[in-house]
Design a protein around this motif. Structure first.
Motif, mmCIF file in Angstrom:
data_model
loop_
_atom_site.group_PDB
_atom_site.id
_atom_site.type_symbol
_atom_site.label_atom_id
_atom_site.label_comp_id
_atom_site.label_asym_id
_atom_site.label_seq_id
_atom_site.Cartn_x
_atom_site.Cartn_y
_atom_site.Cartn_z
ATOM 1 N N GLY A 84 0.800 -1.227 0.000
ATOM 2 C CA GLY A 84 0.000 0.000 0.000
ATOM 3 C C GLY A 84 0.828 1.270 0.000
ATOM 4 N N ASP A 85 2.124 1.166 0.235
ATOM 5 C CA ASP A 85 2.992 2.340 0.266
ATOM 6 C C ASP A 85 3.629 2.592 -1.097
ATOM 7 N N ALA A 86 4.181 3.768 -1.231
ATOM 8 C CA ALA A 86 4.874 4.155 -2.465
ATOM 9 C C ALA A 86 6.159 4.886 -2.098
ATOM 10 N N ILE A 87 7.137 4.749 -2.964
ATOM 11 C CA ILE A 87 8.376 5.510 -2.784
ATOM 12 C C ILE A 87 8.731 6.180 -4.113
ATOM 13 N N GLU A 88 9.407 7.292 -3.991
ATOM 14 C CA GLU A 88 9.836 8.024 -5.174
ATOM 15 C C GLU A 88 11.297 7.676 -5.455
ATOM 16 N N PHE A 89 11.630 7.562 -6.737
ATOM 17 C CA PHE A 89 13.005 7.276 -7.143
ATOM 18 C C PHE A 89 13.277 7.942 -8.482
ATOM 19 N N ALA A 90 14.511 7.942 -8.902
ATOM 20 C CA ALA A 90 14.898 8.565 -10.174
ATOM 21 C C ALA A 90 15.233 7.478 -11.181
ATOM 22 N N TYR A 91 14.517 7.492 -12.323
ATOM 23 C CA TYR A 91 14.789 6.531 -13.398
ATOM 24 C C TYR A 91 14.124 7.016 -14.665
ATOM 25 N N ARG A 102 3.678 -0.441 -4.109
ATOM 26 C CA ARG A 102 3.514 -1.866 -3.782
ATOM 27 C C ARG A 102 2.031 -2.126 -3.573
ATOM 28 N N LEU A 103 1.446 -2.878 -4.503
ATOM 29 C CA LEU A 103 0.003 -3.138 -4.474
ATOM 30 C C LEU A 103 -0.351 -4.393 -3.696
ATOM 31 N N GLY A 104 0.521 -5.360 -3.665
ATOM 32 C CA GLY A 104 0.261 -6.612 -2.966
ATOM 33 C C GLY A 104 1.577 -7.228 -2.534
ATOM 34 N N GLU A 105 1.500 -8.456 -2.024
ATOM 35 C CA GLU A 105 2.705 -9.138 -1.541
ATOM 36 C C GLU A 105 3.772 -9.212 -2.621
ATOM 37 N N ASN A 106 3.411 -9.608 -3.820
ATOM 38 C CA ASN A 106 4.374 -9.696 -4.923
ATOM 39 C C ASN A 106 3.920 -8.870 -6.127
ATOM 40 N N LYS A 119 3.012 18.004 -17.089
ATOM 41 C CA LYS A 119 4.230 17.576 -16.379
ATOM 42 C C LYS A 119 4.257 17.936 -14.896
ATOM 43 N N CYS A 120 3.093 18.114 -14.279
ATOM 44 C CA CYS A 120 3.048 18.307 -12.826
ATOM 45 C C CYS A 120 3.355 16.974 -12.151
ATOM 46 N N PRO A 121 3.877 16.977 -10.926
ATOM 47 C CA PRO A 121 4.161 15.707 -10.257
ATOM 48 C C PRO A 121 2.878 14.960 -9.879
ATOM 49 N N VAL A 122 2.935 13.639 -10.002
ATOM 50 C CA VAL A 122 1.802 12.774 -9.661
ATOM 51 C C VAL A 122 2.100 12.128 -8.307
ATOM 52 N N TYR A 123 1.094 12.075 -7.443
ATOM 53 C CA TYR A 123 1.257 11.529 -6.098
ATOM 54 C C TYR A 123 0.370 10.311 -5.907
ATOM 55 N N TRP A 124 0.806 9.411 -5.034
ATOM 56 C CA TRP A 124 0.041 8.211 -4.691
ATOM 57 C C TRP A 124 -0.865 8.526 -3.511
ATOM 58 N N SER A 125 -2.155 8.241 -3.647
ATOM 59 C CA SER A 125 -3.112 8.393 -2.565
ATOM 60 C C SER A 125 -3.478 6.996 -2.078
ATOM 61 N N LYS A 126 -2.925 6.608 -0.951
ATOM 62 C CA LYS A 126 -3.162 5.265 -0.395
ATOM 63 C C LYS A 126 -4.637 5.094 -0.019
ATOM 64 N N GLU A 127 -5.239 6.152 0.518
ATOM 65 C CA GLU A 127 -6.635 6.087 0.956
ATOM 66 C C GLU A 127 -7.581 5.849 -0.227
ATOM 67 N N GLN A 128 -7.336 6.522 -1.350
ATOM 68 C CA GLN A 128 -8.210 6.406 -2.511
ATOM 69 C C GLN A 128 -7.752 5.324 -3.487
ATOM 70 N N GLY A 129 -6.525 4.859 -3.334
ATOM 71 C CA GLY A 129 -5.995 3.812 -4.203
ATOM 72 C C GLY A 129 -5.785 4.261 -5.641
ATOM 73 N N GLU A 130 -5.394 5.508 -5.814
ATOM 74 C CA GLU A 130 -5.155 6.028 -7.154
ATOM 75 C C GLU A 130 -4.052 7.079 -7.138
ATOM 76 N N VAL A 142 -3.958 2.955 -11.049
ATOM 77 C CA VAL A 142 -2.685 2.425 -10.563
ATOM 78 C C VAL A 142 -2.281 1.140 -11.279
ATOM 79 N N LYS A 143 -3.240 0.381 -11.793
ATOM 80 C CA LYS A 143 -2.917 -0.886 -12.463
ATOM 81 C C LYS A 143 -2.383 -0.675 -13.881
ATOM 82 N N THR A 144 -2.899 0.346 -14.581
ATOM 83 C CA THR A 144 -2.528 0.541 -15.982
ATOM 84 C C THR A 144 -1.804 1.858 -16.263
ATOM 85 N N GLY A 145 -1.937 2.831 -15.374
ATOM 86 C CA GLY A 145 -1.372 4.156 -15.608
ATOM 87 C C GLY A 145 -2.247 5.016 -16.494
ATOM 88 N N ALA A 146 -3.401 4.493 -16.905
ATOM 89 C CA ALA A 146 -4.309 5.226 -17.797
ATOM 90 C C ALA A 146 -5.047 6.317 -17.028
#
Length: 178
Positions: A84-91, A102-106, A119-130, A142-146
């Protein structure tokens, strides 16, 4: 003033018409309308030919004829990211911001987190799941990025992931399908 001076003041000092006396002078009218148009067509042709190499590079890039190869980069240890958590990284580059969720165990998803609208930054909302773009209220699945709401029309570029030795690695960026 006497009568002779008045007469000379109103007279052209030579035998030509005042409006056309300069037309036949040497090199006075070397660039007439026809020459000017030839010059403009020639300049446009030179410009068109000089941009051909850049056009072919852009066409190859946009049509995906040449796929880019990226080096694998470690994103995080699996134990460091809770479900349910998210981290930011550079790639793929050090200035390209991305988001690992991380959506599930694997089950992991990663996207470049620059909104495809402006090009504004996109954030993860754990409460809303999007994933949310706060600039213009864009929402991404979150599953497709659409995009599911707001002005964005294209999906977020997905980052290819692999799990190895208790860590998550980014190995590439998927191209747009649309």
């Amino acid at each position: 003033m006497d009568e002779q001076q008045k007469k000379n003041n109103n007279r052209v000092p030579f035998d030509e018409d005042n409006y056309t006396h300069n037309i036949h002078k040497q090199n006075e009218r070397s660039l007439d309308r026809r020459s000017f148009m030839k010059l403009m067509v020639g300049a446009a042709g030179v410009f068109a030919v000089s941009t051909l190499p850049w056009g072919t590079i852009a066409a190859r890039e946009l049509t995906g004829l040449r796929s880019k190869q990226y080096e694998a980069a470690k994103v995080a240890d699996i134990s460091a990211v809770k479900v349910g958590d998210a981290i930011e990284f550079a790639y793929p580059g050090e200035h390209d911001s991305a988001l690992l969720i991380r959506l599930g165990e694997n089950e992991y998803k990663a996207y470049q987190n620059a909104c495809t609208h402006l090009k504004c930054p996109v954030y993860w909302s754990k409460e809303q799941g999007e994933m949310l773009c706060p600039c213009h209220h864009g929402v991404f699945d979150v599953k497709t990025g659409a995009p599911t709401a707001g002005p964005p029309r294209r999906p977020l570029p997905e980052i290819v992931l692999k799990q190895e030795q208790g860590a998550i690695f980014a190995t590439g960026v998927k191209r747009y399908d649309t």
